[in-house]
Write a protein that holds these residues in place. Structure first.
Motif, PDB file in Angstrom:
ATOM      1  N   ASP A   7      43.967  40.343  38.058  1.00 19.51           N
ATOM      2  CA  ASP A   7      42.708  40.585  37.366  1.00 19.51           C
ATOM      3  C   ASP A   7      42.491  39.398  36.434  1.00 19.51           C
ATOM      4  N   LEU A   8      41.525  38.572  36.815  1.00 18.18           N
ATOM      5  CA  LEU A   8      41.270  37.342  36.065  1.00 18.18           C
ATOM      6  C   LEU A   8      40.108  37.600  35.113  1.00 18.18           C
ATOM      7  N   GLY A   9      40.431  37.939  33.888  1.00 17.47           N
ATOM      8  CA  GLY A   9      39.394  38.280  32.919  1.00 17.47           C
ATOM      9  C   GLY A   9      39.160  37.155  31.927  1.00 17.47           C
ATOM     10  N   GLY A  10      38.175  37.334  31.079  1.00 19.13           N
ATOM     11  CA  GLY A  10      37.837  36.310  30.105  1.00 19.13           C
ATOM     12  C   GLY A  10      38.871  36.174  28.999  1.00 19.13           C
ATOM     13  N   THR A  11      39.607  37.258  28.713  1.00 18.99           N
ATOM     14  CA  THR A  11      40.577  37.183  27.623  1.00 18.99           C
ATOM     15  C   THR A  11      42.022  37.335  28.101  1.00 18.99           C
ATOM     16  N   LYS A  12      42.229  38.072  29.206  1.00 25.81           N
ATOM     17  CA  LYS A  12      43.596  38.195  29.721  1.00 25.81           C
ATOM     18  C   LYS A  12      43.618  38.109  31.242  1.00 25.81           C
ATOM     19  N   THR A  13      44.757  37.633  31.732  1.00 25.64           N
ATOM     20  CA  THR A  13      44.978  37.570  33.174  1.00 25.64           C
ATOM     21  C   THR A  13      46.180  38.450  33.468  1.00 25.64           C
ATOM     22  N   GLU A  14      45.992  39.401  34.378  1.00 24.12           N
ATOM     23  CA  GLU A  14      47.037  40.379  34.637  1.00 24.12           C
ATOM     24  C   GLU A  14      47.418  40.360  36.107  1.00 24.12           C
ATOM     25  N   ILE A  15      48.705  40.541  36.401  1.00 23.83           N
ATOM     26  CA  ILE A  15      49.148  40.667  37.786  1.00 23.83           C
ATOM     27  C   ILE A  15      49.809  42.020  37.963  1.00 23.83           C
ATOM     28  N   ILE A  16      49.628  42.602  39.153  1.00 26.68           N
ATOM     29  CA  ILE A  16      50.310  43.836  39.495  1.00 26.68           C
ATOM     30  C   ILE A  16      50.908  43.655  40.883  1.00 26.68           C
ATOM     31  N   ALA A  17      52.040  44.282  41.117  1.00 28.26           N
ATOM     32  CA  ALA A  17      52.634  44.298  42.454  1.00 28.26           C
ATOM     33  C   ALA A  17      52.717  45.742  42.907  1.00 28.26           C
ATOM     34  N   LEU A  18      52.130  46.018  44.076  1.00 30.30           N
ATOM     35  CA  LEU A  18      52.154  47.369  44.639  1.00 30.30           C
ATOM     36  C   LEU A  18      52.950  47.368  45.941  1.00 30.30           C
ATOM     37  N   ASP A  19      53.629  48.488  46.215  1.00 33.50           N
ATOM     38  CA  ASP A  19      54.243  48.633  47.534  1.00 33.50           C
ATOM     39  C   ASP A  19      53.234  49.302  48.474  1.00 33.50           C
ATOM     40  N   THR A  65      37.611  39.315  39.677  1.00 28.31           N
ATOM     41  CA  THR A  65      37.042  38.600  38.534  1.00 28.31           C
ATOM     42  C   THR A  65      35.607  39.090  38.306  1.00 28.31           C
ATOM     43  N   PRO A  66      35.069  38.912  37.126  1.00 31.79           N
ATOM     44  CA  PRO A  66      33.684  39.332  36.899  1.00 31.79           C
ATOM     45  C   PRO A  66      32.657  38.505  37.682  1.00 31.79           C
ATOM     46  N   GLY A  67      33.051  37.398  38.268  1.00 27.29           N
ATOM     47  CA  GLY A  67      32.087  36.595  39.028  1.00 27.29           C
ATOM     48  C   GLY A  67      32.194  36.857  40.514  1.00 27.29           C
ATOM     49  N   ALA A  68      31.613  35.981  41.299  1.00 30.84           N
ATOM     50  CA  ALA A  68      31.630  36.167  42.748  1.00 30.84           C
ATOM     51  C   ALA A  68      31.677  34.812  43.448  1.00 30.84           C
ATOM     52  N   LEU A  69      32.180  34.864  44.660  1.00 30.59           N
ATOM     53  CA  LEU A  69      32.241  33.678  45.495  1.00 30.59           C
ATOM     54  C   LEU A  69      30.919  33.577  46.258  1.00 30.59           C
ATOM     55  N   SER A  70      30.279  32.422  46.209  1.00 36.26           N
ATOM     56  CA  SER A  70      29.057  32.258  46.999  1.00 36.26           C
ATOM     57  C   SER A  70      29.431  32.089  48.465  1.00 36.26           C
ATOM     58  N   PRO A  71      28.872  32.924  49.356  1.00 37.19           N
ATOM     59  CA  PRO A  71      29.215  32.779  50.769  1.00 37.19           C
ATOM     60  C   PRO A  71      28.691  31.462  51.337  1.00 37.19           C
ATOM     61  N   ALA A  72      27.637  30.926  50.739  1.00 38.71           N
ATOM     62  CA  ALA A  72      27.036  29.699  51.270  1.00 38.71           C
ATOM     63  C   ALA A  72      27.875  28.468  50.944  1.00 38.71           C
ATOM     64  N   THR A  73      28.411  28.419  49.717  1.00 34.79           N
ATOM     65  CA  THR A  73      29.080  27.189  49.276  1.00 34.79           C
ATOM     66  C   THR A  73      30.591  27.344  49.141  1.00 34.79           C
ATOM     67  N   GLY A  74      31.078  28.574  49.079  1.00 35.78           N
ATOM     68  CA  GLY A  74      32.508  28.765  48.819  1.00 35.78           C
ATOM     69  C   GLY A  74      32.882  28.510  47.371  1.00 35.78           C
ATOM     70  N   LEU A  75      31.862  28.347  46.525  1.00 35.35           N
ATOM     71  CA  LEU A  75      32.121  28.084  45.104  1.00 35.35           C
ATOM     72  C   LEU A  75      31.848  29.342  44.280  1.00 35.35           C
ATOM     73  N   MET A  76      32.515  29.441  43.121  1.00 33.14           N
ATOM     74  CA  MET A  76      32.320  30.603  42.257  1.00 33.14           C
ATOM     75  C   MET A  76      30.946  30.528  41.580  1.00 33.14           C
ATOM     76  N   ARG A  77      30.357  31.710  41.346  1.00 35.32           N
ATOM     77  CA  ARG A  77      29.066  31.780  40.663  1.00 35.32           C
ATOM     78  C   ARG A  77      29.045  33.062  39.809  1.00 35.32           C
ATOM     79  N   ASN A  78      28.100  33.128  38.897  1.00 33.96           N
ATOM     80  CA  ASN A  78      27.870  34.331  38.076  1.00 33.96           C
ATOM     81  C   ASN A  78      29.088  34.746  37.245  1.00 33.96           C
TER      82      ASN A  78
END
Ligand SMILES: [Zn+2]
Length: 298
Positions: A7-19, A65-78
């Motif tokens: 979870d890539l947030g503006g203030t913290k980045t968290e990782i979880i491992a699930l089975d 993340t709160p943003g999104a990947l643009s399908p057209a460019t492969g770059l992050m947006r929003n």
């Protein structure tokens, strides 16, 4: 198989491992270094490396993340973490982690988490709703996220509030450039702003809820305006998608009366003689974002 979610947030980045069955094997969080893209990449790579070393296994990697990947460019947006905008986050992580990496916005991760082993588990079509700083949504069908050519499936927050009443037109200005978006009526700050507009005094959501519980009429009226709007907004979703279940998440979803009152109200707006759609409280709470990111890899 090990599933890693970040979870890539503006203030913290968290990782979880699930089975395989969604048991949490490990969870770790670090502060997000704001403003530096290379540091963000390095943080993610270190979290993945450390986790895999500790668990002695290699996993799939999904990112929310709160943003999104643009399908057209492969770059992050929003992204409100603005240093990510315009960056090829997915490609850069695929290269550095030497495996496929999936990225979805946090509303989609929430919907996937609740559909997989949360409140929506066992239902075919799940509409997951975030009522938080923003208003978002995601659609899961048969356990898979619905994306679409524009990758905006479920993004109902910037549709106009349906069946607006006279005093709701044109509605508050939205950062997207339009007026009267659902988000401007249902996001976290909206309730106290609406209360202030009607009563001339700004008090917090928490204060409104507790005053209403004690029978204070103006606060009760504010909650009633909010749930009437939520009912209309969700009725519109039911008319288009008719999901098997709707799961609420985000800070504004923790008000218990929505779950009873909103389904009582939405029947008058849904184009059906009766409405059997359950409106459920989420199971995983704040963990749904990071858990859903992990499920992206399945
Ligand atoms: Zn908007």
């Amino acid at each position: 198989m090990l599933r890693l979610g970040i979870d890539l947030g503006g203030t913290k980045t968290e990782i979880i491992a699930l089975d395989d069955v969604g048991r949490e094997l490990l969870r770790k969080r670090v502060t997000t270094e704001r403003g530096d893209y290379d540091v963000t990449l390095q943080t993610i790579v270190s979290l993945v490396d450390d986790t895999e070393r500790e668990l002695g296994d290699r996993g799939s990697v999904g990112i929310g993340t709160p943003g999104a990947l643009s399908p057209a460019t492969g770059l992050m947006r929003n992204c409100n973490s603005t240093w990510l905008n315009g960056q090829a986050l997915r490609d850069d992580l695929i290269q550095r982690l030497d495996r496929d990496v999936l990225i979805e916005n946090d509303a989609n991760c929430f919907a996937l988490s609740e559909a997989t082993d949360g409140a929506g588990a066992g239902h075919r079509v799940v509409f997951g709703v975030i009522l938080g700083t923003g208003v978002g949504g995601g659609v899961v069908v048969d356990g898979k996220l619905l994306t679409g050519p524009n990758r905006i499936a479920g993004e109902w927050g910037h549709n106009p509030l349906p069946w607006p009443r006279d005093e709701e037109r044109p509605g508050p200005a939205c950062y997207c450039g339009k007026n009267g978006c659902i988000e401007t009526f249902l996001c976290g700050p909206a309730l106290s702003r609406d209360h202030a507009q009607h009563n001339g005094m700004e008090i917090s959501t928490h204060e409104i809820v507790s005053a209403a519980a004690q029978g204070e009429a103006c606060s009760l009226a504010s909650l009633e305006r909010y749930e009437d709007r939520l009912a209309r907004a969700l009725a519109n979703v039911i008319n288009i998608l008719d999901p098997d279940v709707i799961v609420l998440g985000g800070g504004m979803s923790n008000i218990p009366r929505w779950h009873q009152r909103v389904p009582e109200l939405w029947t008058q707006w849904v184009f059906s003689d009766r409405v059997d759609t359950p409106l459920l409280r989420n199971r995983h709470g704040d963990s749904s974002g990071v858990r859903g990111a992990a499920w992206l890899g399945s």
